[in-house]
Design an enzyme around this catalytic site. Structure first.
Site: not given
Lengths: 185, 486
Positions: A149-151, A164
Site C-alpha cells: 500500500c505505502h511501501g 512510513p
C-alpha cells in the site's frame, strides 16, 4: 414575579430554593440521559459471539523451515513462520538499537521456541496486509515482508526497517500448548 | 411565522382555505416567488440548487436500491451484482447513484469555491457558511460509508485504511477502532452499521440543508460585487428571473451528469471495486474516491515523526523567542504580556507532551540516545490531525479573513492567492492517487504547506495589509452591471 415574594424566598446571598431545584433537576436529567444513551453506544462494541471467537489454535507440525502459513485470528491474518538456524543467526547479528522501533529478535519470540515467529499480518501504517508469506511474493529490501500500500519494508523478525509504518509488526498474545500446537489470543 | 392576514389573497377558495390554516402558499411566495435576489448573481449562484437536486436524486435512487441490497458480508457483493444484472433498471439506478455521488461533490466543490472567491462566508453570513461546512462533513461521512456497501476489495480495504486512522490517537485509539468496527477487524458488524448510517445520514443532511437555506433566506444571497443590496433597484424577484436561470443551469448540469451515467458510467471508478472483498489479500493500490483525494494527499504528506530531539530544538527556539518578543513589543506592554503568555503556553504544552511520551514509552535498553528518539507525535497522527484540521479551518474562516471587502474582484492579491490555493488543491488531488514515492510526495508536501499557509498566514496578513480596489457603492453602480446596460 412578585418582588416581595422573591425577596422572601431568597437567602442572604440572593440564591433561592428554586435555583437549587433547577440544579438538582438538571443534574438528574443529565444522569438519566447518560444512562439512556449508554446502551445505545455500548451496543456498537463487539458482541458476545464476536468476543467468543477471540482465540485460535494452530497445529504447526507440517510447517517446514523457511515456510510461512497464514491463519485467521479475530478476522485478521496471523503469520506463523518457521525459521532456519541461519535465518535466526542472521537476524540476531544485526544491531537493533538503532532501528525505528528498537526491539531485539529475542524479545519477539518465545525463548525455547526461537524458530517460531508469530506476527499479526497487519501493516502498522494503515492496516494493509504485507506480502512476503508466499514463496513467490515480493519480500522487500530486508527479505522479510513488504507492504504494497505505502511501501513499508519489514525484516525477518517483522521489524520495520524502511517506509512510513511507525511500529514493528505486532506479536499477538500466544502460548505453546504443546511443542506443535500454538494458541493465539 | 406571524398570523396570516385575514384579507383574501388567493383567488382559488381551496388555496385560500388551506393558507388561512397553514400559510404554506404565503411562505412559498415569500421565499421563492417575490424573494429578492441580487440582480447581478451569475451562474455560479446556481450550484447550490444543483447540489440540492443531486441530494434528492441520491435519496430517491438510494431508497429504491436499498430494497434490493443485502447488508451481509456473504451476500452484499452478489446482491449488488444482482442489481446490475437481474433487477429491472437496477443498472440504471446504481449508475445514477454511483455517479450521482461524484456530481454531488462536483456541485458542492464549485459552490464552496464560489463562496471563497466572492467572500460569501463573511459577515453577516458566518452561520450560513458554518452550516455549509457541516453539510460538507456529513456528505463525506455518508459517501465514505456508501463506498463500503458493495463490499468489494476497494470497499473493505478503503474502510480498513480510513478507520485505522482513528487508531493513531494516543491511549484511546485502539479501543475507538474496535468500537467503530464492532469487532477486531472490518467485518459483518461494520458493514451492518455502515448501511444503517448510510441510510440515515442523507436525511440528516436534508435537515441541515433546510437550516442552511433558512439562514440564507435571513441574510439573502451574496453577489459578485460583494456589496449588500441597498434598494429594490439592486434586486430582482426570485421568480421568474432566477427560477429560469437556475433551471437552465440545472438542465445543462444534469445533461452532463446523465451523459456520464449512460456513456461513461465507470470513468470515475477503480477496477478493484469489481472484485469481492477478501480480508486476506490487500489490493496493491488502495485509493479513495476522487473527491477525497486532496485530503488523502494531506494525510500522506506527513512523513517525519516528531521526536524528543525535535521537541528539544523547538523548546530552544521558543526560549529564544522570549527576548525577541521583548525587543519587538518594547513599546506596548499589553501586547508583550500577551506574546509572553502565548509563548509560555506553547512551551508548557510542549514540555508536557514530551514528558508524557517519555513516561509512556517502554525502552528495552534506556540510554540518552534512546530517549532522544522517543516519538512524541508519530507522522501518521500528524497526518490525521492535519487532514481533519484542513476542513475545520473552514469553520473559523470568517474570523481568519476579516478583510471588510468581500469579493475577490476588488482584492487583487487575494485573487491570485486563491488561484494558487486552487492549483494546490488540484495538485493534492493528483498526488493523492499516486504511490507515496518520488516527486509526487514532494509536490504533495509543497501543496499541503501552501494550503495551511494560505489560511493561517496569508489570509490574516492580507486582511490587514492588502490594498483593495474601490468597491462600488451599490450593485446598480457596479461597473460590471452598468456596462451590460442593466
Amino acid at each position: 414575579m412578585d418582588s416581595t415574594k422573591k425577596q422572601h424566598a431568597a437567602g442572604a446571598d440572593g440564591e433561592t430554593r428554586r435555583d437549587f431545584l433547577y440544579l438538582t433537576a438538571g443534574a438528574m436529567g443529565a444522569v438519566a440521559a447518560g444512562t439512556a444513551v449508554w446502551p445505545l453506544v455500548d451496543s456498537m462494541s463487539p458482541a458476545a459471539d464476536t468476543l467468543a471467537l477471540a482465540s485460535t489454535e494452530v497445529d504447526v507440525t507440517s510447517i517446514q523451515a523457511g515456510q510461512t502459513i497464514t491463519v485467521v485470528w479475530r478476522g485478521k491474518p496471523v503469520f506463523v513462520h518457521r525459521r532456519s538456524a541461519e535465518e535466526i543467526a542472521e537476524v540476531r547479528a544485526e544491531a537493533w538499537q538503532e532501528l525505528r522501533d528498537p526491539q531485539s529478535d529475542q524479545s519477539r519470540v518465545k525463548s525455547g521456541h526461537d524458530e517460531w515467529l508469530v506476527l499479526v499480518g497487519v501493516c502498522t501504517h494503515l492496516g494493509c496486509i504485507p506480502m512476503g508469506s508466499k514463496t513467490a511474493d515480493v519480500k522487500g529490501d530486508y527479505n522479510g515482508w513488504f507492504c504494497p500500500c505505502h511501501g513499508s519494508h519489514y525484516d525477518k523478525s517483522g521489524r520495520i526497517r524502511k517506509g512510513p509504518a511507525p511500529k514493528n509488526l505486532a506479536v499477538p498474545p500466544y502460548e505453546f500448548v504443546s511443542d506443535t500446537l500454538i494458541r493465539i489470543g | 411565522m406571524s398570523r396570516p392576514a385575514q384579507t383574501e389573497k388567493f383567488q382559488n377558495p381551496v388555496v385560500q382555505w388551506i393558507d388561512e390554516r397553514l400559510p404554506i402558499f404565503t411562505m412559498l411566495i415569500k421565499e421563492y416567488g417575490v424573494f429578492p435576489m441580487p440582480k447581478n448573481a451569475n451562474y455560479l449562484w446556481s450550484f447550490g440548487g444543483m447540489a440540492l437536486t443531486m441530494l434528492i436524486i441520491m435519496i430517491v435512487s438510494g431508497v429504491v436500491l436499498a430494497m434490493s441490497y443485502t447488508p451481509h458480508v456473504d451476500m452484499a457483493f452478489n446482491s449488488v451484482e444482482r442489481i446490475m444484472r437481474d433487477v429491472n433498471y437496477g443498472w440504471l439506478l446504481r449508475y445514477i447513484h454511483m455517479n450521482g455521488a461524484s456530481f454531488f461533490f462536483i456541485a458542492v466543490y464549485i459552490h464552496i469555491m464560489r463562496g471563497l472567491y466572492f467572500g460569501s462566508y463573511k459577515k453577516p453570513r458566518e452561520i450560513l457558511w458554518i452550516v455549509g461546512v457541516v453539510i460538507f462533513l456529513l456528505m463525506m461521512a455518508t459517501a465514505f460509508m456508501g463506498y463500503a456497501l458493495p463490499w468489494s476489495q476497494m470497499s473493505g480495504w478503503g474502510v480498513t485504511v480510513i478507520t485505522s486512522l482513528f487508531a493513531k490517537f494516543p491511549l484511546i485509539g485502539d479501543g475507538l477502532v474496535t468500537w467503530l468496527w464492532g469487532g477486531f477487524s472490518v467485518d459483518n458488524p461494520t458493514l451492518n452499521r455502515f448501511f444503517a448510517l448510510h441510510f440515515l445520514l442523507p436525511f440528516v443532511i436534508l435537515g441541515v440543508v433546510f437550516i442552511h437555506v433558512w439562514a440564507l433566506h435571513i441574510t439573502g444571497s451574496n453577489n459578485p460585487a460583494g456589496v449588500e443590496p441597498k434598494s429594490e433597484k439592486d434586486t430582482l424577484p426570485f421568480h421568474p428571473y432566477f427560477t429560469s436561470k437556475d433551471g437552465f443551469a440545472l438542465v445543462v448540469f444534469l445533461t452532463v451528469f446523465l451523459g456520464t451515467v449512460f456513456f461513461a458510467p465507470l470513468a470515475l471508478t477503480e477496477f478493484d471495486h469489481f472484485k469481492a472483498y477478501d480480508s486476506m489479500v490487500t489490493p496493491p493500490h488502495i485509493v479513495p474516491e476522487w473527491y477525497f483525494l486532496p485530503f488523502y494527499a494531506i494525510l500522506k504528506s506527513f512523513v517525519y515523526d516528531f521526536t524528543v530531539v525535535l521537541a528539544l530544538l523547538a523548546m530552544g527556539g521558543l526560549l529564544l523567542a522570549f527576548p525577541a518578543a521583548y525587543v519587538f513589543f518594547k513599546g506596548d506592554k499589553k501586547k508583550r504580556d500577551m506574546a509572553f503568555m502565548g509563548l509560555g503556553a506553547l512551551l508548557g504544552g510542549l514540555v508536557l507532551i514530551t514528558l508524557l511520551a517519555i513516561a509512556t514509552t517502554h525502552l528495552e535498553q534506556p540510554s540518552a540516545a534512546a530517549y532522544l528518539k522517543v516519538v512524541i507525535i508519530p507522522a501518521a497522527l500528524q497526518g490525521v490531525l492535519a487532514m481533519f484540521g484542513s476542513i475545520l479551518l473552514l469553520v473559523v474562516l470568517p474570523w481568519i479573513d476579516c478583510s471588510p471587502v468581500k469579493s475577490a474582484r476588488y482584492r487583487p492579491i487575494y485573487k491570485k492567492c486563491l488561484l494558487v490555493l486552487l492549483i494546490s488543491f488540484i495538485t493534492l488531488g493528483y498526488t493523492g492517487a499516486q504511490l507515496p514515492e518520488g516527486w509526487p510526495v514532494i509536490a504533495g508536501q509543497v501543496a499541503t504547506l501552501y494550503y495551511f499557509a494560505h489560511f493561517l498566514v496569508i489570509l490574516p496578513y492580507l486582511a490587514r495589509k492588502e490594498k483593495t480596489l474601490p468597491v462600488p457603492n451599490s450593485i446598480s453602480e457596479d461597473p460590471c452591471c452598468a456596462s451590460k446596460g442593466n
